[in-house]
Scaffold this active site. Sequence first.
Site, short mmCIF file in Angstrom:
data_model
loop_
_atom_site.label_atom_id
_atom_site.label_comp_id
_atom_site.label_asym_id
_atom_site.label_seq_id
_atom_site.Cartn_x
_atom_site.Cartn_y
_atom_site.Cartn_z
N HIS A 53 0.83 -1.19 0.00
CA HIS A 53 0.00 0.00 0.00
C HIS A 53 0.87 1.26 0.00
O HIS A 53 2.09 1.20 0.20
CB HIS A 53 -0.93 -0.02 1.21
CG HIS A 53 -2.02 -1.04 1.09
ND1 HIS A 53 -3.07 -1.11 1.99
CD2 HIS A 53 -2.22 -2.04 0.19
CE1 HIS A 53 -3.87 -2.11 1.64
NE2 HIS A 53 -3.37 -2.69 0.57
N GLU A 55 1.25 3.84 2.01
CA GLU A 55 1.97 4.21 3.22
C GLU A 55 3.25 3.37 3.38
O GLU A 55 4.29 3.88 3.78
CB GLU A 55 1.09 4.03 4.46
CG GLU A 55 -0.22 4.81 4.40
CD GLU A 55 -1.38 4.00 3.87
OE1 GLU A 55 -2.47 4.09 4.44
OE2 GLU A 55 -1.19 3.27 2.87
N CYS A 80 -5.48 1.41 6.30
CA CYS A 80 -6.26 0.21 6.61
C CYS A 80 -5.86 -0.33 7.98
O CYS A 80 -4.74 -0.12 8.46
CB CYS A 80 -6.07 -0.85 5.54
SG CYS A 80 -4.38 -1.47 5.37
N CYS A 89 -1.84 -1.19 7.40
CA CYS A 89 -0.93 -0.05 7.26
C CYS A 89 -0.85 0.74 8.57
O CYS A 89 0.20 1.33 8.88
CB CYS A 89 -1.40 0.87 6.14
SG CYS A 89 -1.16 0.15 4.50
N ALA A 159 -21.75 11.92 -27.48
CA ALA A 159 -21.37 13.07 -28.30
C ALA A 159 -22.61 13.51 -29.06
O ALA A 159 -23.33 12.68 -29.62
CB ALA A 159 -20.24 12.71 -29.25
N ASP A 210 -23.18 0.76 -35.21
CA ASP A 210 -21.77 1.18 -35.23
C ASP A 210 -20.77 0.04 -35.07
O ASP A 210 -19.58 0.24 -35.33
CB ASP A 210 -21.53 2.21 -34.12
CG ASP A 210 -22.35 3.47 -34.33
OD1 ASP A 210 -22.71 3.76 -35.48
OD2 ASP A 210 -22.62 4.17 -33.33
N LEU A 214 -15.54 -1.36 -28.18
CA LEU A 214 -15.69 -1.19 -26.73
C LEU A 214 -14.41 -1.58 -25.97
O LEU A 214 -14.47 -2.11 -24.86
CB LEU A 214 -16.88 -2.02 -26.20
CG LEU A 214 -18.24 -1.73 -26.83
CD1 LEU A 214 -19.30 -2.64 -26.22
CD2 LEU A 214 -18.63 -0.26 -26.66
N ARG A 217 -7.77 1.12 -27.22
CA ARG A 217 -6.81 1.04 -28.32
C ARG A 217 -5.88 2.25 -28.38
O ARG A 217 -4.73 2.13 -28.77
CB ARG A 217 -7.55 0.92 -29.67
CG ARG A 217 -8.48 -0.26 -29.76
CD ARG A 217 -9.10 -0.40 -31.15
NE ARG A 217 -9.85 0.76 -31.58
CZ ARG A 217 -11.09 1.03 -31.20
NH1 ARG A 217 -11.71 0.23 -30.35
NH2 ARG A 217 -11.72 2.10 -31.65
#
Length: 351
Positions: A53, A55, A80, A89, A159, A210, A214, A217
């Site tokens: 973590h 810390e 934590c 931590c 959009a 379309d 998804l 790239r």
Amino acid sequence: MAEKEDIKFMRRCLELASKAEGFTYPNPMVGSVIVYNDKILGEGYHLRSGESHAEVNAINSVSDKAKLKESTLYVNLEPCSHFGKTPPCADFIISHKIPRVVIGTIDTSDNVSGNGVKRLREAGCEVKTGTLDEECRRLNRRFFTFHEKRRPYITLKWAQSADGYLDIIRSGDHKKEPTWITGKPERVLVHKWRASEQSILAGAGTMRADNPHLNVREWKGSDPLKLILSSSGSLNIQSFVNSISSKVIVFTHNSETDIPGVVKVLLDEKVPSSVQISGYLYASGIQSLFIEGGAEVLDHFISTGMWDEARIFTGNAFFKGGVKSPLINGTLFSKTVFSGSSLAIYLKNGS
């Protein structure tokens, strides 16, 4: 002066934490800074689940550990206090006798929920909480929404043309390729967004019109889990399924539909699809959902109140007809201007 210094070093924690956006699931993004005599002595951030973590990384980066006894540790999220994949931590901080700890915001998950602060104070640490609380919660909005609302953080994205249309082609018409409203910089940004989310959803109409990939790239990062909402289940997406390596989940009301290569989740017609999808993702440990359309899916999540944030690109062109964009009521969070469009980000009122 002390408050100004605390804010300065907490901002550095947020900068460090954000470096790992998209990589820490199911853990939150956390950065930590060690300050000695008003100068940074060490720093670190959490990179991915199962690894050290923030810390611990910050403390371990300090070469002269003796100085820790006169230092302040800054961290944007409460340390934590439980054993998970790594030890607590809070105990690590205590073991190095760090006298002062400044915390951005409390970890409200069931495993921590104030116990880290309690343990530090019981050990004699001076603990300050709430420094840049709102910004710290914003950074880990997915984590907090998942644990507090028992659902993923839901981001809508679309959009639209200057006159408020998603597409110049009317619903039901056919076209050979997407109608682009935004330019290359905006599309790169969208791929960056995808890399930050755990799941992405599109409707059947968008898939038919379309055929979107998804995936990620134009940016470095992992692909989100791909989800498709199709009430009828009538989808010809075999080429889509065959072209990707990750799992595809189709949510449908049709028990008889059969789509090879996908996981089918049958929806109850008496319960809003948005509620059922959110419940499924929560049960699967998915903290975020990114919705890219189309109009019916976006309108459904908006009408049922199942959204947290909307990211809307508005282009310069006028379509003068087509598929109307959704209407949304929220608080403007930010606005960015590109050469061919502007981006407005809205937050749901009360979120």
